[in-house]
Design a protein around this motif. Structure first.
Motif, mmCIF file in Angstrom:
data_model
loop_
_atom_site.group_PDB
_atom_site.id
_atom_site.type_symbol
_atom_site.label_atom_id
_atom_site.label_comp_id
_atom_site.label_asym_id
_atom_site.label_seq_id
_atom_site.Cartn_x
_atom_site.Cartn_y
_atom_site.Cartn_z
ATOM 1 N N CYS A 563 0.824 -1.206 0.000
ATOM 2 C CA CYS A 563 0.000 0.000 0.000
ATOM 3 C C CYS A 563 0.865 1.266 0.000
ATOM 4 C CB CYS A 563 -0.877 -0.051 1.250
ATOM 5 S SG CYS A 563 -2.095 1.210 1.297
ATOM 6 N N THR A 564 2.110 1.152 0.518
ATOM 7 C CA THR A 564 2.905 2.378 0.687
ATOM 8 C C THR A 564 3.676 2.763 -0.577
ATOM 9 O OG1 THR A 564 4.687 1.027 1.591
ATOM 10 C CG2 THR A 564 3.232 2.089 3.173
ATOM 11 N N ASP A 565 3.634 1.928 -1.624
ATOM 12 C CA ASP A 565 4.388 2.289 -2.824
ATOM 13 C C ASP A 565 3.611 1.844 -4.061
ATOM 14 O OD1 ASP A 565 7.252 3.139 -3.860
ATOM 15 O OD2 ASP A 565 6.642 1.368 -4.995
ATOM 16 N N GLU A 566 3.355 2.818 -4.951
ATOM 17 C CA GLU A 566 2.516 2.555 -6.118
ATOM 18 C C GLU A 566 3.109 1.476 -7.015
ATOM 19 O OE1 GLU A 566 1.123 5.788 -9.046
ATOM 20 O OE2 GLU A 566 0.631 6.490 -7.025
ATOM 21 N N TYR A 573 0.252 -6.815 -7.789
ATOM 22 C CA TYR A 573 -1.056 -7.174 -8.340
ATOM 23 C C TYR A 573 -0.884 -8.083 -9.554
ATOM 24 C CZ TYR A 573 -5.938 -6.508 -9.651
ATOM 25 O OH TYR A 573 -7.271 -6.712 -9.951
ATOM 26 N N LYS A 574 0.076 -7.699 -10.420
ATOM 27 C CA LYS A 574 0.306 -8.514 -11.630
ATOM 28 C C LYS A 574 0.765 -9.916 -11.247
ATOM 29 C CE LYS A 574 1.569 -4.714 -14.739
ATOM 30 N NZ LYS A 574 2.747 -3.960 -15.206
ATOM 31 N N LYS A 575 1.738 -9.990 -10.321
ATOM 32 C CA LYS A 575 2.275 -11.303 -9.920
ATOM 33 C C LYS A 575 1.159 -12.180 -9.360
ATOM 34 C CE LYS A 575 6.956 -9.812 -8.624
ATOM 35 N NZ LYS A 575 7.725 -10.558 -9.633
ATOM 36 N N CYS A 576 0.343 -11.573 -8.509
ATOM 37 C CA CYS A 576 -0.705 -12.338 -7.835
ATOM 38 C C CYS A 576 -1.701 -12.852 -8.875
ATOM 39 C CB CYS A 576 -1.393 -11.439 -6.825
ATOM 40 S SG CYS A 576 -2.365 -12.335 -5.661
ATOM 41 N N LEU A 577 -2.013 -11.984 -9.840
ATOM 42 C CA LEU A 577 -2.985 -12.380 -10.852
ATOM 43 C C LEU A 577 -2.455 -13.558 -11.677
ATOM 44 C CD1 LEU A 577 -5.717 -11.624 -11.876
ATOM 45 C CD2 LEU A 577 -4.655 -10.127 -13.551
ATOM 46 N N SER A 578 -1.160 -13.484 -12.048
ATOM 47 C CA SER A 578 -0.637 -14.575 -12.877
ATOM 48 C C SER A 578 -0.575 -15.866 -12.064
ATOM 49 C CB SER A 578 0.733 -14.209 -13.450
ATOM 50 O OG SER A 578 1.673 -14.140 -12.418
ATOM 51 N N THR A 579 -0.226 -15.760 -10.765
ATOM 52 C CA THR A 579 -0.229 -16.966 -9.923
ATOM 53 C C THR A 579 -1.625 -17.574 -9.876
ATOM 54 O OG1 THR A 579 1.420 -15.883 -8.539
ATOM 55 C CG2 THR A 579 0.446 -17.879 -7.677
ATOM 56 N N THR A 635 -5.960 3.458 -2.880
ATOM 57 C CA THR A 635 -4.889 4.401 -3.220
ATOM 58 C C THR A 635 -5.193 5.132 -4.527
ATOM 59 O OG1 THR A 635 -3.769 2.572 -4.321
ATOM 60 C CG2 THR A 635 -3.084 3.080 -2.093
ATOM 61 N N GLU A 636 -6.358 4.818 -5.126
ATOM 62 C CA GLU A 636 -6.811 5.462 -6.372
ATOM 63 C C GLU A 636 -5.847 5.240 -7.525
ATOM 64 O OE1 GLU A 636 -7.628 9.474 -5.356
ATOM 65 O OE2 GLU A 636 -9.330 8.951 -4.096
ATOM 66 N N VAL A 637 -5.002 4.211 -7.428
ATOM 67 C CA VAL A 637 -4.102 3.891 -8.537
ATOM 68 C C VAL A 637 -4.944 3.501 -9.752
ATOM 69 C CG1 VAL A 637 -2.311 2.304 -9.332
ATOM 70 C CG2 VAL A 637 -2.275 3.154 -6.994
ATOM 71 N N ALA A 638 -6.006 2.760 -9.497
ATOM 72 C CA ALA A 638 -6.831 2.247 -10.597
ATOM 73 C C ALA A 638 -7.395 3.387 -11.435
ATOM 74 C CB ALA A 638 -7.946 1.394 -10.030
ATOM 75 N N SER A 639 -7.793 4.482 -10.764
ATOM 76 C CA SER A 639 -8.395 5.566 -11.547
ATOM 77 C C SER A 639 -7.309 6.462 -12.161
ATOM 78 C CB SER A 639 -9.339 6.391 -10.669
ATOM 79 O OG SER A 639 -8.686 6.677 -9.461
ATOM 80 N N ARG A 640 -6.124 6.516 -11.541
ATOM 81 C CA ARG A 640 -5.060 7.396 -12.046
ATOM 82 C C ARG A 640 -4.323 6.778 -13.235
ATOM 83 N NH1 ARG A 640 -3.554 8.568 -6.822
ATOM 84 N NH2 ARG A 640 -1.625 7.380 -6.994
ATOM 85 N N VAL A 641 -3.858 5.520 -13.058
ATOM 86 C CA VAL A 641 -3.055 4.922 -14.134
ATOM 87 C C VAL A 641 -3.653 3.574 -14.562
ATOM 88 C CG1 VAL A 641 -0.837 6.026 -13.765
ATOM 89 C CG2 VAL A 641 -1.524 4.185 -12.258
ATOM 90 N N ALA A 887 -16.829 3.473 -3.165
ATOM 91 C CA ALA A 887 -15.685 4.044 -3.866
ATOM 92 C C ALA A 887 -15.929 3.920 -5.371
ATOM 93 C CB ALA A 887 -14.428 3.283 -3.482
ATOM 94 N N PRO A 888 -15.316 4.830 -6.168
ATOM 95 C CA PRO A 888 -15.607 4.857 -7.629
ATOM 96 C C PRO A 888 -15.441 3.490 -8.296
ATOM 97 C CG PRO A 888 -14.170 6.681 -7.011
ATOM 98 C CD PRO A 888 -14.400 5.891 -5.769
#
Length: 1706
Positions: A563-566, A573-579, A635-641, A887-888
């Motif tokens: 959570c502390t680093d984008e 997230y990518k690693k977990c999804l591929s696993t 962290t609103e990463v999804a809406s930003r990038v 949340a959005p």
């Protein structure tokens, strides 16, 4: 001769040595090879000093030990100190210390049981602790801190800035201005030559120690240390292991080395403490033989005990090696420079390269060493390496390098973690800077995880963990491997504030390893539904859940790190999804696809049924992904990038598949479809929802469904849900009702439950928004909501709330920040505990379908809320609360509420409710549908309120529910159905909720109309109508309430009428209870006018017959309990008398041992009681034959439980009637009595001289006035008292039998008088019935027990008692006046009054009065002799009379003529002192005569307060100026003997003062060492509350023998301190322990409470505890009322496990 010779040799050597130390130093300094010289010196002296005999270096006699210590210091260590310092050690060390600038670190190493403190607000993590000294000097003592007792090891973190968020220093360790710069090298402070010497010496000594501790040959020594002459002396060494029990070791040793049990116990305790002990000394053969016996004896059950035969010189050098390590630890305390040199020496690489430094050698051989050696070198490492900031890093790197090897050693080793080097990880990994450094440089995170995965080897074909058929050995290993997870937790416990590139890379590598671990868990322990027959073997499920629980905090921490680093978050997230896609590779292919359609929508899925295929509850990869997805939203990463995220690759149906199966499994288990799968599945489901696991299990599954639903068409989502719940057909077939009638009842019920569960799931998916990231809330709101819902069930204690909330990695729940805003604290009384109640304004936030409610909780909460609303006169609807906005990323969840499929489902359920003929419908189904409707309306209302115009409202639910249904069976619209249901008679309960919904609909309509016509808001008429309808509602309610009240009153009137009628019919029954009532209120039930004999009627509790108490009638008895007591004792040091020779006739006034009788007040016929007791005995014999568990009472001691109240009893008191009375004058009476005594004396003398001519003495004795059954009971009671008091077998002929009866009567009255006095209660009328009855029976009994003893005994007793008062010059053995307790004397002498009287007059019994006068005079003399009148009181009595003073002075001067007494000035003052001192005696006498003669007491004594003195005197027919008694009689006084002088009035005994703060006690206890095993810490220090002694409880070392049985220290102490009864406080457990005798005991809540009003037994929570005075007073009152034995009896009856504890070993 051998001993003496070596000693004398030693003396010569020592003489020469005092000179030679300096020469030694000089020759060593000159030596070229210092090591050789030192080794030579050691080779000569060590074997001569240490280990010279059987003791083998430990446990020898103290003198031996001192001698060894001294010789070591002088001959071995002193030369080293000289050499190191270059001058006399004492001055040299002092100088070093002076120059040294200490580091701010405290570094105090904790002893076992010492208190440690951690601040909940400022500590970086829970392992940061302070010692007591630092804590008291720090800022944290005013914060929220927790207090625990240390298990030993570990050290104080004061002064370490990384350990504390604020306030790292206490006052003592605050760095001053003069303190050195931390960067500067402390070695530079020392002179160069000293540095060089230190280097070489430290190296030699440390190498010597390491060589010997890692030495594996039993015969030889390392080169350079071989002894000059090798004798044939060996030790047989026994080593500790954690497999064998104490008992096995003790038994084996007794056989192997023929020692006594005591010796074997001491061997075993030493082995357990030190890790090894020599059990035999002698030549090789002799030791071998013992070894073989031990090995043979212990190899049967498990691996044998480890035994080695070692040469004595090897043992000697090993002992000395430990001493040198200790010495090094002490030397480096003097100077930081020396400490750093030792660190350099220890970590210097040896010639062999990698892992060859001395410290490495120690660490890698850790598991081969014994406990004692490990402890000592761990201590040294802590004192040196961990205290030096520079070398701590270097050591940490070495530790991390050898991590895998060390852990593997630990897993195979059998010692506990605290004795293993791996335990140091807590000191290293919890320092954030070190942990990050090791992570980057040594791949620490991946190393730990990979080591763990390597050790858990059991896999199935898919590579998942498989714990099935776990052997004990593997389970043990698995337990040990879990410590690795603990290490991982330490590394991750504080997340980084700034990231470096390397840290990112290494963390993600670690995450890869972690995902591999989770992949092995994904889908483990799958289950398949059993159909037909029950499962045969319960499958193993615990290991998997243990693993899950251990990993829960780590999974949460990894999410916090992400959570502390984008960048890290996106990568993770990518690693977990591929696993996840790897894990789910095989999902949809094998199954056949199907297509579903409902309500005009169509979806493709595949055929899968939870009830037929494999399903697993373990899905950690899925759940981690859900967690990370929520973080993307938070962290609103999804809406930003969004372009960096693989959101396109997500296939929602695949994401929701596994969690959905898991939730369906739970639903089916609830519906009872998996009954045949046994308990293991039920337990798994329980833990899945349990607070310990749910955060990373159940909650995340709901979240994953929310993720899926927010990305899918809501209709498709619901159709897949229906299909997985196997309910699809129900909502698609048109004639569903008809199908139902044919189906069997079980299936109908199952389907109903499944529909309920599915609706509940939909409510949760839409409504659970209190997670930051799903809804727009803060963590604060989440905790608050949990608390609101817990308190909605019922008010709860703080600890219950803490248990109901999930803890984070720091063991914090966030409760404190929130609790005071939502709840009020209710203080506890003397019992019970403090509770929190919900503040009423939060009730509107109650949600009936809160996702963490279990079913039981839900129904309780619903009940409680409805009750509350009724009480407040509101309607009982429980509508859904207002939800927080989403949340959005999850905004589209709302559409579930208005999608066609859900409307169709609701329509169907409502339709069934309208025509409730079939069974396919339940009320809770309807309730859930109504809840969903309500949720949708609230959403629409919120959107309307927040919108600006008409255009942006997407949500129009109201219009949809007004359309007619399109479901297969055409029906009205949902709204129409609701209106129909509003008045349906069978739905009375839900009426209010439906009304609420309809109101909401009208409201929303008006709002819509308003927004469409004008944007401005005006008051609409709709609201007005609503008001009027509400008023109608209210009026209706009022009318109903009024009718209900009238109905109630009518019923009450009828009841009381019937009651009166019943009482009149059954008068006799009630007579007795009414009398008892009067007795307890007025204190005079037995007196009728004119003092004539009252008839006393009583009822037997066993046969219910009524009987009058008459001398000639059948005997009636009271169940009672006689016990020895020291409650009033003034001298606890007096040892208990020898029962054979003890003469109890005169009780000493220090009352050091009394006999107390109590009764529960229940009356039986003697014959009924005998029958009952015989039955108990028979039952007991049968129980012994059947090997049942023991009972709470001991039949052999005559104990039984009262048949009515189950109160512990051990005898019965007969009930006796009053006896008539008579009186001559005092002078005449004394003369006549003296004559009678003389006659008696001469008569008996003649008899003994053998003159048989003697006729009956001249006195006419009355024969016994009692019937035989009564006499028999009198004897029975006197004998049982005798038995308890003297611990002898009953013996009718012993003259002491009646004496014991008088004694127990006197003692009981005295103790009750003290109690009443101290509680300021009036003397009469305040006693409860049971005590009243007990005293009455006791006093009458004591005056009648002479009737069953031989006359001669009675007479001799009376003669001796009387001479004590009116002394007889011929009698030498009369005791000194000061060593007789006068009240005991009075009670003993009273019964003889009427016995020696022949005048037949009746009236007031003058004989009693004369005796009383005599005793009072004697008591006055006692008081005057012991009084101290220094303190002059100024408030003089105004109405005091002259004559009082005159008499007092007169008496005092008479006494002064005979004795040496101080001069007294004021007679008034003396009189005042006398009055105070004699009051207790007079009060006791008043009680005694009241019960003896049943005369009514004067009114003044029925209330507490002034005026007692006059009333007392008149009641006892005494002159109110007592001293007039004296003038009619001269008293001769024997001179004082020695002994304790007891002052009057005797102070009441209290329990000891306890400190306010509990940690003071813990500290006292931690400094208490066991008195028997030389300076060892006691494991269970226990405080005696009666005398304040601290004892070493529950251990073999302090067992002693009492009456030929081994008992623990507490039990032994009770026999000296409390006559077999003890009250103890177990300090480490914070428990009060009551013990009675050897076999009885119970635990009692302690008098210490935390700030929340709860006790903390076992000190598990660690909140600061403070003394609660009321509770302590309650314990004290129990003790003083002699109620402890009764409490124990009741506790043991209520809780059978208490009976089985071996209390005598405590």
């Amino acid at each position: 001769g051998h001993w003496r010779q070596t000693l004398s040799q030693r003396a010569i050597e020592r003489g020469s040595l005092s000179i030679s130390v300096k020469d030694n130093k000089a020759c060593w300094l000159a030596a070229t090879d210092l090591q050789k010289e030192v080794y030579h010196h050691l080779a000569v002296y060590v074997p001569r000093i240490l280990c010279l005999g059987p003791s083998g270096g430990s446990g020898s006699s103290n003198r031996e030990e001192e001698r060894e210590e001294l010789a070591c210091q002088l001959l071995l260590l002193a030369p080293l100190e000289w050499l190191l310092l270059g001058e006399d050690p004492t001055s040299g060390l002092a100088q070093l210390q002076e120059k040294n600038q200490p580091s701010p670190l405290c570094g105090h190493v904790f002893k076992v049981g010492e208190p440690t403190y951690s601040c909940r607000e400022c500590a970086a993590d829970p392992t940061c602790v302070l010692c007591m000294q630092c804590f008291l000097g720090s800022v944290h003592k005013d914060h929220r801190y927790r207090m625990t007792t240390s298990a030993g090891g570990g050290f104080c973190d004061c002064g370490d800035c990384e350990a504390w968020k604020k306030g790292p220093y206490c006052q003592k360790h605050t760095p001053g201005d003069g303190s050195r710069d931390t960067e500067e090298d402390p070695v530079s402070q020392l002179p160069a030559d000293q540095v060089a010497r230190a280097h070489s010496i430290f190296f030699i000594i440390l190498k010597y120690a390491v060589d010997l501790l890692t030495w594996e040959r039993e015969e030889l020594l390392p080169p350079g240390l071989e002894p000059l002459d090798k004798a044939d002396t060996y030790y047989c060494m026994l080593f500790n292991d954690e497999v064998h029990t104490y008992e096995q070791v003790i038994y084996t040793l007794q056989k192997a080395v023929n020692c006594s049990q005591k010796e074997a116990v001491s061997f075993a305790t030493t082995v357990d403490r030190e890790g090894r002990k020599s059990v035999r000394y002698g030549d090789f053969q002799f030791c071998e033989q013992a070894k073989s016996v031990i090995v043979r004896n212990t190899s049967r059950q498990s691996k044998p005990l480890r035994v080695e035969v070692m040469h004595s010189s090897v043992v000697a050098h090993q002992c000395f090696a430990l001493k040198t390590l200790g010495w090094l630890g002490q030397i480096i305390q003097y100077s930081d420079g020396l400490r750093r040199i030792l660190c350099q020496v220890g970590l210097q690489q040896g010639p062999e390269g990698e892992n060859s430094s001395l410290v490495d050698r120690l660490m890698l051989n850790d598991s081969k060493m014994w406990k004692g050696a490990r402890n000592i070198y761990h201590q040294l490492l802590m004192n040196s390496l961990l205290m030096d900031q520079e070398y701590k890093k270097i050591f940490a790197i070495q530790f991390a390098k050898s991590y895998e090897k060390l852990q593997s050693d630990y897993v195979t080793d059998d010692h506990d973690r605290e004795f293993s080097i791996t335990d140091l990880s807590v000191q290293i990994f919890t320092v954030p800077s070190l942990a990050r450094m090791l992570m980057v440089e040594q791949d620490l995170m991946s190393t730990i995880i990979r080591t763990f995965v390597d050790h858990v080897r059991h896999r199935d074909l898919q590579g998942r963990f498989q714990f099935d058929r776990y052997t004990a050995q593997q389970a043990f290993k698995f337990g040990r491997v879990q410590s690795l997870i603990g290490d991982l937790k330490y590394v991750l416990i504080s997340h980084p504030s700034e990231w470096t590139c390397q840290l990112r890379v290494k963390f993600l590598e670690g995450l890869d390893a972690f995902l591999d671990l989770l992949k092995c868990m994904q889908g483990m322990d799958p289950v398949v539904r059993q159909v037909g027959q029950h499962i045969e073997m319960e499958p193993e499920w615990e290991a998997a859940f243990t693993l899950q629980m251990k990993l829960t905090p780590i999974i949460s921490m990894i999410q916090e790190w992400c959570c502390t680093d984008e960048h890290v978050l996106i990568e993770a997230y990518k690693k977990c999804l591929s696993t996840l896609s790897q894990c789910q590779g095989g999902l949809p292919d094998g199954e056949q696809p199907i297509s579903l359609s409902l309500a005009g929508h169509c979806v493709e899925t595949f055929r899968y049924q939870v009830s037929q295929d494999k399903v697993s509850i373990h899905l950690p990869v899925c759940r981690l992904l859900a967690g990370l997805h929520i973080l993307l939203s938070r962290t609103e990463v999804a809406s930003r990038v969004p372009e960096q995220l693989p959101l396109g690759e997500l296939s929602p149906p695949i994401l929701i598949e596994l969690p959905l199966r898991c939730l369906v499994l739970c639903a089916q288990v609830h519906a009872g479809m998996w009954r045949r799968n046994g308990f293991s599945l039920i337990n798994q489901i329980y833990y899945y929802h349990n607070v310990k696991c749910r955060v990373e299990m159940f909650d995340k599954d709901i979240n994953m469904l929310q993720v899926g639903a927010s990305m899918m068409d809501p209709n498709h989502f619901l159709m897949i849900v229906l299909s997985r719940f196997e309910l699809f057909h129900i909502f698609t077939s048109a004639d569903v009702r008809k199908r139902y009638r044919e189906a069997n009842k079980d299936v109908v019920q199952q389907n109903n439950t499944l529909i309920e569960e599915m609706l509940h799931l939909i409510i949760m998916v839409i409504g659970e928004r209190y997670i930051s990231g799903v809804g727009q809330v803060a963590p604060f709101d989440e905790v608050r909501r949990e608390i609101i819902h817990q308190l909605s069930i019922r008010p709860m204690a703080h600890s219950e709330l803490v248990k109901a909330l999930p803890e984070n990695g720091n063991k914090e729940t966030g409760l404190e920040r929130v609790i005071d805003t939502v709840a009020l604290q209710v203080k506890p009384g003397v019992t019970g505990r403090g509770l929190y109640e919900l503040r009423p304004e939060w009730n509107k936030h109650f949600n009936l379908y809160f996702h963490h409610y279990s079913r039981a909780d839900q129904s309780k909460a619903e009940e409680a809320q409805r009750k509350l609303r009724r009480r407040n006169g509101e309607d009982t609807a429980l509508p859904p609360p207002l939800p927080p906005p989403l949340a959005p990323l999850f905004a589209s969840l709302v559409n579930l509420l208005q999608c066609d499929v859900l409307l169709a489902i609701k329509g169907a359920v409502l339709q069934w409710a309208v025509e409730p003929s079939g069974g396919g419908w339940t009320e809770s189904m309807l309730q859930r549908v109504l809840h969903l409707v309500g949720m949708a309306l609230l959403e629409e209302q919120q959107q309307l309120e927040n919108s600006s115009g008409d255009d942006d409202i997407m949500f129009n639910y109201t219009s949809k529910i007004t359309r007619p249904g399109e479901s297969p069976s055409p029906s009205g619209s949902i709204l129409a159905l609701l209106e129909t249901l509003q008045n349906a008679p069978h739905l009375e309960v839900h009426k209010d909720l439906i009304t609420w919904i309809l109101k909401m609909v009208t409201n929303i309509k008006t709002m819509r109309e308003r927004t469409s016509s004008t944007s401005s808001i005006t008051m609409s008429p709709g609201a007005g109508q609503e008001e009027s309808s509400r008023d109608k509602d209210k009026a209706e309610r009022k009318r109903k309430a009024e009718m209900a009240r009238l109905r109630r009153e009518k019923i009450m009137a009828q009841m009381s009428e019937m009651q009166k009628h019943f009482i009149n019919e059954n008068k006799e029954l009630f007579q007795q209870s009414l009398e008892e009532l009067e007795a307890s209120t007025s204190g005079i039930a037995q007196t009728r006018a004119g003092g004539a004999d009252s008839r006393q009627l009583v009822t037997c509790i066993l046969c219910q017959e009524e009987q009058e108490v008459r001398a000639s009638g059948r005997a009636m008895v009271l169940a009672s309990f006689v016990q020895r007591s020291t409650v009033l004792s003034k001298n606890r040091r007096r040892s208990l008398p020898n029962p054979e020779r003890y003469d109890p006739l005169f009780q000493h006034p220090d009352l050091s041992l009394g006999i107390h009788t109590a009764s529960c007040g229940h009356i039986m016929h003697a014959t009924c009681w005998q029958r009952y007791f015989e039955a108990v005995q028979v039952k007991e014999q049968r129980r012994q034959q059947r090997l049942r568990g023991p009972t709470s009472y001991n039949v052999e001691k005559g104990e039984f439980l009262c048949p009515l109240c189950e109160c512990l009893s051990n005898t019965v008191i007969p009930l006796l009637p009053r006896t008539p009375l008579n009186h001559p004058s005092l002078e005449a009476w004394i003369n006549r009595t003296n004559q009678q005594i003389a006659t008696l004396n001469s008569t008996y003398r003649k008899q003994s001289d053998g003159q048989s001519s003697v006729s009956q003495p001249m006195l006419h004795f009355r024969r016994s006035p009692f019937s035989s059954s009564l006499s028999e009971m009198i004897t029975a009671f006197s004998l049982s008292t005798y038995k308890v008091a003297l611990k002898l077998n009953p013996n009718d002929t012993d003259p002491r039998v009646p004496v014991m009866s008088w004694s127990t009567c006197a003692y009981t009255i005295q103790s009750i008088e003290r109690l009443l006095m101290d509680e300021d209660k009036p003397l009469f009328g305040s006693l409860p019935c049971r005590q009243d009855d007990c005293l009455r029976s006791l006093t009458r009994f004591s005056s009648a027990c002479w009737t069953t003893t031989p006359l001669k005994t009675t007479h001799t007793h009376f003669i001796r008692l009387f001479t004590a008062l009116v002394s007889d010059p011929q009698d030498e053995n009369t005791p000194c006046l000061l060593s007789i307790d006068m009240f005991h004397l009075l009670v003993s002498v009273t019964p003889h009054g009427p016995l020696l009287d022949q005048s037949g007059k009746s009236g007031v019994d003058s004989a009693h009065l004369h005796l009383l006068h005599l005793v009072i005079v004697a008591h006055l003399v006692q008081i005057l002799l012991t009084s101290i009148t220094e303190e002059v009181c100024m408030d003089q009595d105004h109405e005091r009379s002259e004559e009082e003073e005159e008499f007092t002075c007169q008496l005092y001067s008479t006494l002064r003529n005979h004795l040496v007494l101080p001069e007294v000035t004021s007679g008034w003052q003396l009189w005042r002192a006398v009055k105070a001192a004699i009051l207790p005696f007079l009060r006791a006498a008043a009680l005694f005569f009241h019960y003896l003669n049943s005369t009514a007491p004067p009114a003044e004594l029925l209330v507490a307060g002034p005026g007692q003195w006059e009333a007392l005197c008149s009641y006892l027919s005494l002159p109110s100026n007592l001293l007039q008694v004296y003038s009619s009689q001269r008293v001769r006084q024997t001179l004082l003997g020695g002994g304790v002088i007891v002052r009057f009035p005797r102070e009441s005994n209290r329990l000891i003062e306890l400190p306010e703060d509990y940690s003071v006690l813990i500290n006292q206890a931690s400094s208490f060492t066991c008195p028997r095993s030389g300076g060892d810490k006691s494991r269970a220090p226990t405080l005696c509350l009666v005398c304040g002694a601290i004892l070493c409880s529950q251990s073999y070392c302090c067992q002693t023998e009492v009456d030929g049985e081994d008992v623990g220290a507490c039990t032994a102490h009770t026999f000296t301190c409390g006559a077999g009864l003890g009250l103890f406080l177990r300090v480490r457990e914070s428990q009060v322990l009551f013990v009675a005798g050897k076999s009885k005991g119970c635990f009692y809540p302690p008098p210490y409470l935390d700030d929340y009003g709860e006790t903390d037994q076992g000190l598990k929570r660690g909140n600061p505890l403070h003394l609660c005075h009321e509770r302590y007073r309650k314990i004290e009152r129990l003790w003083r009322q002699h109620g402890v034995a009764e409490v124990i009896g009741h506790a043991q009856e209520a809780n059978q496990t208490l009976v089985t504890i071996d209390w005598q070993h405590l």
